[in-house]
Design an enzyme around this catalytic site. Structure first.
Site, mmCIF file in Angstrom:
data_model
loop_
_atom_site.group_PDB
_atom_site.id
_atom_site.type_symbol
_atom_site.label_atom_id
_atom_site.label_comp_id
_atom_site.label_asym_id
_atom_site.label_seq_id
_atom_site.Cartn_x
_atom_site.Cartn_y
_atom_site.Cartn_z
ATOM 1 N N ASN A 208 30.123 25.263 44.001
ATOM 2 C CA ASN A 208 31.013 25.600 45.118
ATOM 3 C C ASN A 208 30.272 25.365 46.434
ATOM 4 O OD1 ASN A 208 29.448 28.052 45.639
ATOM 5 N ND2 ASN A 208 30.339 28.727 43.709
ATOM 6 N N CYS A 273 25.706 38.767 46.681
ATOM 7 C CA CYS A 273 26.276 37.895 47.709
ATOM 8 C C CYS A 273 26.491 36.487 47.163
ATOM 9 C CB CYS A 273 25.323 37.876 48.910
ATOM 10 S SG CYS A 273 26.042 37.147 50.352
ATOM 11 N N ASP A 278 33.192 31.480 38.180
ATOM 12 C CA ASP A 278 33.834 32.385 37.232
ATOM 13 C C ASP A 278 33.807 31.838 35.805
ATOM 14 O OD1 ASP A 278 34.497 34.393 39.057
ATOM 15 O OD2 ASP A 278 36.155 33.179 39.828
ATOM 16 N N LYS A 288 24.867 11.825 29.186
ATOM 17 C CA LYS A 288 25.830 11.527 30.250
ATOM 18 C C LYS A 288 27.154 11.063 29.616
ATOM 19 C CE LYS A 288 26.594 8.575 34.201
ATOM 20 N NZ LYS A 288 26.198 7.377 34.917
ATOM 21 N N ASP A 304 30.486 38.838 34.769
ATOM 22 C CA ASP A 304 30.629 39.268 36.168
ATOM 23 C C ASP A 304 29.375 40.095 36.487
ATOM 24 O OD1 ASP A 304 31.203 40.731 38.537
ATOM 25 O OD2 ASP A 304 33.323 40.223 38.249
ATOM 26 N N ILE A 305 28.484 39.504 37.278
ATOM 27 C CA ILE A 305 27.177 40.128 37.510
ATOM 28 C C ILE A 305 27.316 41.429 38.291
ATOM 29 C CG2 ILE A 305 24.876 39.772 38.495
ATOM 30 C CD1 ILE A 305 25.553 36.665 38.167
ATOM 31 N N PHE A 324 30.747 41.198 47.491
ATOM 32 C CA PHE A 324 31.436 40.431 48.521
ATOM 33 C C PHE A 324 32.793 40.015 47.992
ATOM 34 C CE2 PHE A 324 28.815 39.301 52.233
ATOM 35 C CZ PHE A 324 27.714 40.083 51.938
ATOM 36 N N LYS A 338 38.728 44.992 44.048
ATOM 37 C CA LYS A 338 37.396 44.599 43.568
ATOM 38 C C LYS A 338 36.421 45.778 43.626
ATOM 39 C CE LYS A 338 37.688 39.960 44.119
ATOM 40 N NZ LYS A 338 37.769 38.820 44.944
ATOM 41 N N LYS A 342 34.865 46.527 40.032
ATOM 42 C CA LYS A 342 33.453 46.163 39.848
ATOM 43 C C LYS A 342 32.528 47.373 39.995
ATOM 44 C CE LYS A 342 34.255 41.497 41.616
ATOM 45 N NZ LYS A 342 33.743 40.385 40.800
HETATM 46 O O1 C5P Z 1 35.694 38.367 41.591
HETATM 47 P P1 C5P Z 1 35.097 37.662 42.745
HETATM 48 O O2 C5P Z 1 34.332 36.419 42.355
HETATM 49 O O3 C5P Z 1 36.018 37.414 43.879
HETATM 50 O O4 C5P Z 1 34.039 38.726 43.315
HETATM 51 C C1 C5P Z 1 33.100 38.437 44.264
HETATM 52 C C2 C5P Z 1 31.945 39.375 44.139
HETATM 53 O O5 C5P Z 1 31.549 39.510 42.776
HETATM 54 C C3 C5P Z 1 30.719 38.835 44.842
HETATM 55 O O6 C5P Z 1 29.941 39.944 45.219
HETATM 56 C C4 C5P Z 1 30.023 38.037 43.744
HETATM 57 O O7 C5P Z 1 28.636 37.900 43.988
HETATM 58 C C5 C5P Z 1 30.299 38.878 42.529
HETATM 59 N N1 C5P Z 1 30.466 38.129 41.264
HETATM 60 C C6 C5P Z 1 29.516 38.255 40.287
HETATM 61 N N2 C5P Z 1 29.663 37.605 39.091
HETATM 62 C C7 C5P Z 1 30.746 36.825 38.873
HETATM 63 C C8 C5P Z 1 31.731 36.698 39.861
HETATM 64 C C9 C5P Z 1 31.557 37.355 41.057
HETATM 65 O O8 C5P Z 1 28.526 38.945 40.498
HETATM 66 N N3 C5P Z 1 30.878 36.216 37.713
#
Ligand code: C5P
Length: 396
Positions: A208, A273, A278, A288, A304-305, A324, A338, A342
């Site tokens: 991204n 941050c 995802d 390749k 989801d960290i 964030f 969120k 989270k």
């Molecule tokens: O769910 P979304 O991606 O919008 O959430 C954003 C927040 O979650 C950010 O703080 C991002 O660093 C964290 N995040 C994460 N692991 C993921 C997706 C998002 O830690 N797989």
């Protein structure tokens, strides 16, 4: 107030050089040990003897000391806790911004491992010159701070901004800096920054537009406030910080980042941050992929960290978990959900609908908590980072 602190004062050439003598007096009176570097320009305004009489030791003027074999440019910053440049000419600011090392002062700055605080002093046109303003912005992005010059009649007879701040103001900024350095002392933080890379085959990946600037600014701000920071960083398009309180771990994918974060725990604070992808490709090809064979990718969801940290059992969970939310619509609603899903204590939400955030130096965010939300004005990413540091400090 400054007992035990070592300050390296770099004095460059300006009519304001005489004010640095008063600054030395204030610093030593407050208990600091001062070493000084005088540039050739500085020597044109004040003599080494005046400085030596005040600091009680030799002033440094030469890159290579002809009396003994000493690597002054390296040792000077190692011995210091803070480097102060007062007055800071347009020339030294521009050298600092561009990594030029053609005399002792600029070589010390390039070889430094300590923070820099400077007090610019110059003609108004020099101050407003676009090249100078670019350099000033660059040194701030690299972590240097400055005490703003004053508006007034300048030595050249012109009037405007450019007059160096008074010695007492610079002294206050030095004290503030040391006070700030202690406020999160003993605290630990984990910060994730940048985008993750999810491989498709041996040469291609999905990612991204995250530049990593905001996360790096947060790591820097926390480190400068005394916290020990582990920065877990993915793909970034900016340079990585160098600070004795920051340990950097580079990772590639979301799975790597998840593992690195959990290995870095425990910590008092977690700031997520990073722009974590995802999904990851579940059928990564180790060769390749040829275009003739077509492209069919399948995906599986990444961990989801932030959530995995925010929902840890209380004994293992950092006291503060910050996430964030970059949204293109219904910013506050999405941020609030969120926050809950989270297990975060704060969501820093920004509207990315017009592409005004990725890679830029400015950011306009909302602080969304369980009961309240607050809109911050448009600020530099460093100022947003400092607001987050303040939020953390108030709660720890
Ligand atoms: O769910 P979304 O991606 O919008 O959430 C954003 C927040 O979650 C950010 O703080 C991002 O660093 C964290 N995040 C994460 N692991 C993921 C997706 C998002 O830690 N797989």
């Amino acid at each position: 107030m400054l007992t035990g602190k070592n300050i390296l004062l770099i004095i460059t050439g300006s009519i304001a050089s005489y004010k640095s003598l008063e600054l030395i007096r204030l610093l030593t009176k407050a208990g600091a040990t001062v070493e000084a570097v005088l540039t050739r320009g500085g020597e044109a305004f004040i003599t080494p003897l005046s400085v030596e009489a005040l600091i009680g030791k030799r002033v440094h003027t030469q890159l290579w000391d002809d009396r003994s074999y000493q690597m002054n440019h390296i040792e000077l910053s190692r011995r210091a806790d803070l480097i102060v440049i007062a007055p800071a000419s347009a020339n030294i600011v521009s050298k600092l911004a561009n990594g030029i090392a053609d005399d002792l002062a600029s070589s010390v700055l390039l070889a430094r491992n300590k923070p820099v605080l400077l007090a610019p002093s110059m003609n108004v046109e020099m101050w407003e010159n676009l090249a100078f303003q670019r350099n000033l912005k660059q040194i701030q992005a690299d972590g240097a701070a400055y005490v703003p010059p004053q508006v007034g009649i300048l030595a050249c007879g012109e009037s405007g901004i450019g007059k160096m701040a008074e010695a007492a103001t610079i002294f206050d900024a030095v004290c503030e800096r040391f006070k700030n350095q202690a406020r999160l002392a003993g605290k630990t933080a984990i910060v994730t920054a940048g985008g993750t890379i999810e491989r498709i085959d041996s040469v291609r990946y999905l990612s991204n537009f995250s530049s990593g600037k905001q996360g790096i600014a947060i790591a820097q701000s926390l480190a400068e406030s005394g916290a020990e920071v582990q920065l877990v960083v993915g793909n970034v398009s900016t340079h990585l910080p160098s600070h004795p309180n920051i340990t950097i771990q580079r990772v590639e994918s979301a799975v790597n980042m998840h593992a690195a974060v959990h290995q870095a725990l425990p910590a008092d604070v977690f700031v997520g941050c990073a722009a974590v992808c995802d999904f990851r490709v579940s059928n990564i090809s180790d060769k390749k992929i040829k275009k003739e064979s077509g492209l069919e990718l399948s995906f599986e969801e990444n961990p989801d960290i932030a959530k995995s940290v925010g929902t840890l059992e209380p004994a293992k969970r950092p006291k503060l978990v910050i996430g964030f939310a970059a949204e293109t619509d219904q910013l506050l609603d999405h941020a609030a959900s969120k926050l809950a899903s989270k297990g975060c204590d704060l969501i820093v939400a920004n509207d990315v609908s017009d592409g005004a955030v990725f890679g830029k130096d400015q950011n306009q965010v909302h602080f969304v908590e369980r009961e309240t939300s607050k809109k911050l004005p448009s600020l530099s990413k460093r100022a947003v980072a400092d607001a987050i540091t303040n939020w953390i400090q108030e709660r720890l």
